[in-house]
Scaffold this motif. Structure first.
Motif, PDB file in Angstrom:
ATOM      1  N   THR A  66       0.805  -1.223   0.000  1.00  0.00           N
ATOM      2  CA  THR A  66       0.000   0.000   0.000  1.00  0.00           C
ATOM      3  C   THR A  66       0.837   1.271   0.000  1.00  0.00           C
ATOM      4  OG1 THR A  66      -0.176   0.332   2.409  1.00  0.00           O
ATOM      5  CG2 THR A  66      -1.708  -1.248   1.403  1.00  0.00           C
ATOM      6  N   LEU A  67       2.147   1.135  -0.217  1.00  0.00           N
ATOM      7  CA  LEU A  67       3.024   2.301  -0.138  1.00  0.00           C
ATOM      8  C   LEU A  67       3.184   2.970  -1.499  1.00  0.00           C
ATOM      9  CD1 LEU A  67       5.774   0.867   2.233  1.00  0.00           C
ATOM     10  CD2 LEU A  67       3.825   2.313   2.830  1.00  0.00           C
ATOM     11  N   SER A  68       3.437   4.274  -1.465  1.00  0.00           N
ATOM     12  CA  SER A  68       3.663   5.041  -2.690  1.00  0.00           C
ATOM     13  C   SER A  68       5.162   5.141  -2.959  1.00  0.00           C
ATOM     14  CB  SER A  68       3.075   6.454  -2.541  1.00  0.00           C
ATOM     15  OG  SER A  68       3.461   7.270  -3.635  1.00  0.00           O
ATOM     16  N   GLU A  69       5.517   5.148  -4.227  1.00  0.00           N
ATOM     17  CA  GLU A  69       6.913   5.352  -4.618  1.00  0.00           C
ATOM     18  C   GLU A  69       7.293   6.823  -4.547  1.00  0.00           C
ATOM     19  OE1 GLU A  69       9.036   3.039  -5.279  1.00  0.00           O
ATOM     20  OE2 GLU A  69       7.751   1.269  -5.555  1.00  0.00           O
ATOM     21  N   ASN A  70       6.316   7.695  -4.317  1.00  0.00           N
ATOM     22  CA  ASN A  70       6.534   9.130  -4.490  1.00  0.00           C
ATOM     23  C   ASN A  70       6.429   9.961  -3.219  1.00  0.00           C
ATOM     24  OD1 ASN A  70       6.767   9.054  -7.469  1.00  0.00           O
ATOM     25  ND2 ASN A  70       4.680   8.271  -7.321  1.00  0.00           N
ATOM     26  N   GLY A  71       6.366   9.296  -2.061  1.00  0.00           N
ATOM     27  CA  GLY A  71       6.332  10.059  -0.821  1.00  0.00           C
ATOM     28  C   GLY A  71       5.600   9.324   0.281  1.00  0.00           C
ATOM     29  N   GLY A  72       5.497   9.984   1.424  1.00  0.00           N
ATOM     30  CA  GLY A  72       4.876   9.376   2.597  1.00  0.00           C
ATOM     31  C   GLY A  72       3.370   9.260   2.481  1.00  0.00           C
ATOM     32  N   VAL A  73       2.817   8.248   3.138  1.00  0.00           N
ATOM     33  CA  VAL A  73       1.370   8.023   3.153  1.00  0.00           C
ATOM     34  C   VAL A  73       0.911   7.836   4.593  1.00  0.00           C
ATOM     35  CG1 VAL A  73       1.337   6.984   0.856  1.00  0.00           C
ATOM     36  CG2 VAL A  73       1.641   5.524   2.865  1.00  0.00           C
ATOM     37  N   THR A  74      -0.377   7.965   4.814  1.00  0.00           N
ATOM     38  CA  THR A  74      -0.974   7.739   6.121  1.00  0.00           C
ATOM     39  C   THR A  74      -1.740   6.433   6.096  1.00  0.00           C
ATOM     40  OG1 THR A  74      -1.170  10.109   6.573  1.00  0.00           O
ATOM     41  CG2 THR A  74      -2.580   8.638   7.842  1.00  0.00           C
ATOM     42  N   ARG A  75      -1.495   5.580   7.080  1.00  0.00           N
ATOM     43  CA  ARG A  75      -2.165   4.289   7.159  1.00  0.00           C
ATOM     44  C   ARG A  75      -2.555   4.011   8.615  1.00  0.00           C
ATOM     45  NH1 ARG A  75      -2.454   5.149   2.522  1.00  0.00           N
ATOM     46  NH2 ARG A  75      -1.347   4.140   0.808  1.00  0.00           N
ATOM     47  N   GLY A  76      -3.648   3.287   8.800  1.00  0.00           N
ATOM     48  CA  GLY A  76      -4.011   2.800  10.123  1.00  0.00           C
ATOM     49  C   GLY A  76      -3.288   1.484  10.355  1.00  0.00           C
ATOM     50  N   VAL A  77      -2.170   1.518  11.073  1.00  0.00           N
ATOM     51  CA  VAL A  77      -1.359   0.310  11.295  1.00  0.00           C
ATOM     52  C   VAL A  77      -2.002  -0.518  12.405  1.00  0.00           C
ATOM     53  CG1 VAL A  77       0.917  -0.583  11.907  1.00  0.00           C
ATOM     54  CG2 VAL A  77       0.722   1.519  10.547  1.00  0.00           C
ATOM     55  N   CYS A  78      -2.218  -1.799  12.120  1.00  0.00           N
ATOM     56  CA  CYS A  78      -3.001  -2.651  13.012  1.00  0.00           C
ATOM     57  C   CYS A  78      -2.131  -3.661  13.756  1.00  0.00           C
ATOM     58  CB  CYS A  78      -4.054  -3.426  12.215  1.00  0.00           C
ATOM     59  SG  CYS A  78      -5.205  -2.376  11.313  1.00  0.00           S
ATOM     60  N   LYS A  79      -2.523  -3.921  14.981  1.00  0.00           N
ATOM     61  CA  LYS A  79      -1.988  -5.049  15.747  1.00  0.00           C
ATOM     62  C   LYS A  79      -3.073  -6.106  15.740  1.00  0.00           C
ATOM     63  CE  LYS A  79      -0.196  -6.329  20.310  1.00  0.00           C
ATOM     64  NZ  LYS A  79       0.071  -5.849  21.702  1.00  0.00           N
ATOM     65  N   VAL A  80      -2.717  -7.324  15.321  1.00  0.00           N
ATOM     66  CA  VAL A  80      -3.738  -8.360  15.174  1.00  0.00           C
ATOM     67  C   VAL A  80      -3.538  -9.471  16.193  1.00  0.00           C
ATOM     68  CG1 VAL A  80      -4.106  -7.892  12.728  1.00  0.00           C
ATOM     69  CG2 VAL A  80      -2.412  -9.578  13.414  1.00  0.00           C
ATOM     70  N   ALA A  81      -4.629 -10.150  16.505  1.00  0.00           N
ATOM     71  CA  ALA A  81      -4.588 -11.266  17.449  1.00  0.00           C
ATOM     72  C   ALA A  81      -3.932 -12.469  16.801  1.00  0.00           C
ATOM     73  CB  ALA A  81      -6.008 -11.610  17.900  1.00  0.00           C
ATOM     74  N   ASP A  82      -3.509 -13.415  17.634  1.00  0.00           N
ATOM     75  CA  ASP A  82      -2.961 -14.668  17.112  1.00  0.00           C
ATOM     76  C   ASP A  82      -3.986 -15.303  16.170  1.00  0.00           C
ATOM     77  OD1 ASP A  82      -0.707 -14.313  18.598  1.00  0.00           O
ATOM     78  OD2 ASP A  82      -1.323 -15.640  20.229  1.00  0.00           O
ATOM     79  N   GLY A  83      -3.514 -15.762  15.027  1.00  0.00           N
ATOM     80  CA  GLY A  83      -4.414 -16.346  14.047  1.00  0.00           C
ATOM     81  C   GLY A  83      -4.936 -15.336  13.048  1.00  0.00           C
ATOM     82  N   HIS A  84      -4.602 -14.037  13.277  1.00  0.00           N
ATOM     83  CA  HIS A  84      -4.970 -12.970  12.335  1.00  0.00           C
ATOM     84  C   HIS A  84      -6.481 -12.893  12.094  1.00  0.00           C
ATOM     85  CE1 HIS A  84      -0.667 -12.988  10.430  1.00  0.00           C
ATOM     86  NE2 HIS A  84      -0.666 -12.723  11.727  1.00  0.00           N
ATOM     87  N   THR A  85      -7.257 -13.150  13.129  1.00  0.00           N
ATOM     88  CA  THR A  85      -8.709 -13.113  12.953  1.00  0.00           C
ATOM     89  C   THR A  85      -9.324 -11.787  13.385  1.00  0.00           C
ATOM     90  OG1 THR A  85      -9.045 -14.077  15.152  1.00  0.00           O
ATOM     91  CG2 THR A  85      -8.934 -15.603  13.276  1.00  0.00           C
TER      92      THR A  85
END
Length: 307
Positions: free
Chosen positions: A154-173
């Motif tokens: 989801t990153l741009s080659e042309n500069g910084g972006v804003t993303r909601g970075v997530c911490k997920v539970a075991d099993g990624h559910t």
């Protein structure tokens, strides 16, 4: 949601930039994928000052297509002056209030389960199908679903972006936490934001959320959204009156930390792309050409839906 000013994009309205072989915009592909997945109502959240351009560029055309498909189309308008009773817009404020207020602008139009997306992001077909199938099942009022994208995709080659970075539970559910993180850039080792390394394999929110409801009923999340908007004005606006934003990832992260919601993450392998910077457009145009060449979409985009 198509009301953002798009200041990083420069002049023009980035949501309305043509990227397809027949001048389709990114939103065309999202509408196509949503309708094909089974969604039967579209609400455009825009600003009043871009209404004429929006209707000319896409609105009127999509309305015609949707009429043939039995899909409802409606408009909601995000307005800087639409603040909670007892509050006013700080003098000199011109920045919109953010994605939370954008969804709130549509509260009188939503009486069914619904999904939220950004107008200038391409999500891929898989995510729409997964969210639709989740939404047509019954869930608790406090349940939320999110399409989980991998940060490196989801990153741009042309500069910084804003993303909601997530911490997920075991099993990624399920998501444990989500933190709105600005200025994320690509690095040789993966990604970083303001000098802090971030795992490029992290799940991130691209503002593709789903909220349950019983048909004919206002989703419970809309009540929460309204209540928390008042709290935002009480707690956040006084300390940053010009720039404070009411953002969905920040709001949902707060609900998670208080145990007031549960967020299901639906994994998607699709590669996101979008137009954050003007320089991104050429890459997006080439990406759609490849999807068409690979048979993912018809050259005449809607021809598989409208016979």
């Amino acid at each position: 949601m198509a009301a953002g000013i798009g200041s990083r994009f420069g002049t023009g309205i980035k949501q309305l930039e043509p990227v397809g072989l027949n001048d389709e915009i990114i939103m065309d592909y999202s509408i196509h994928d949503a309708v094909k997945a089974g969604f039967n109502k579209i609400i455009f959240v825009i600003r009043k000052d871009i209404e004429a351009d929006f209707r000319e560029r896409i609105g009127s055309r999509v309305e015609g297509i949707c009429r043939k498909l039995g899909v409802e189309v409606a408009y909601a308008f995000q307005d800087l002056s639409a603040v909670p009773d007892g509050f006013s817009v700080p003098e000199g404020r011109t920045k919109p209030w953010g994605t939370g207020q954008a969804v709130l602008a549509a509260k009188d139009l939503i009486k069914e389960p619904f999904m939220v997306i950004n107008a200038d992001d391409y999500y891929g077909k898989e995510a729409f199908v997964q969210l639709h199938d989740w939404l047509i099942s019954e869930h608790a009022d406090t349940a939320i679903v999110m399409a989980g994208f991998i940060l490196k995709n989801t990153l741009s080659e042309n500069g910084g972006v804003t993303r909601g970075v997530c911490k997920v539970a075991d099993g990624h559910t399920h998501i444990i936490d989500v933190v709105e993180t600005r200025n994320i850039i690509k690095t040789e080792s993966g990604a970083e934001a303001d000098g802090t390394e971030i795992d490029p394999e992290s799940y991130v929110s691209m503002n593709m959320w789903g909220f349950p409801a019983k048909d004919g009923c206002v989703p419970a999340f809309m009540t929460v959204l309204e209540e928390k908007f008042r709290a935002f004005f009480e707690e956040n606006v006084p300390s940053d009156p010009m720039k404070a934003e009411y953002l969905l990832p920040t709001l949902i992260g707060g609900l998670l930390r208080k145990g007031e919601c549960a967020v299901k993450v639906l994994e998607t392998g699709d590669k996101w792309f979008g137009v954050t910077y003007k320089e991104d457009k050429a890459t997006v145009v080439e990406s759609f050409k490849k999807l068409i060449a690979d048979g993912v979409y018809n050259e005449d985009l809607y021809s598989d839906l409208v016979k």
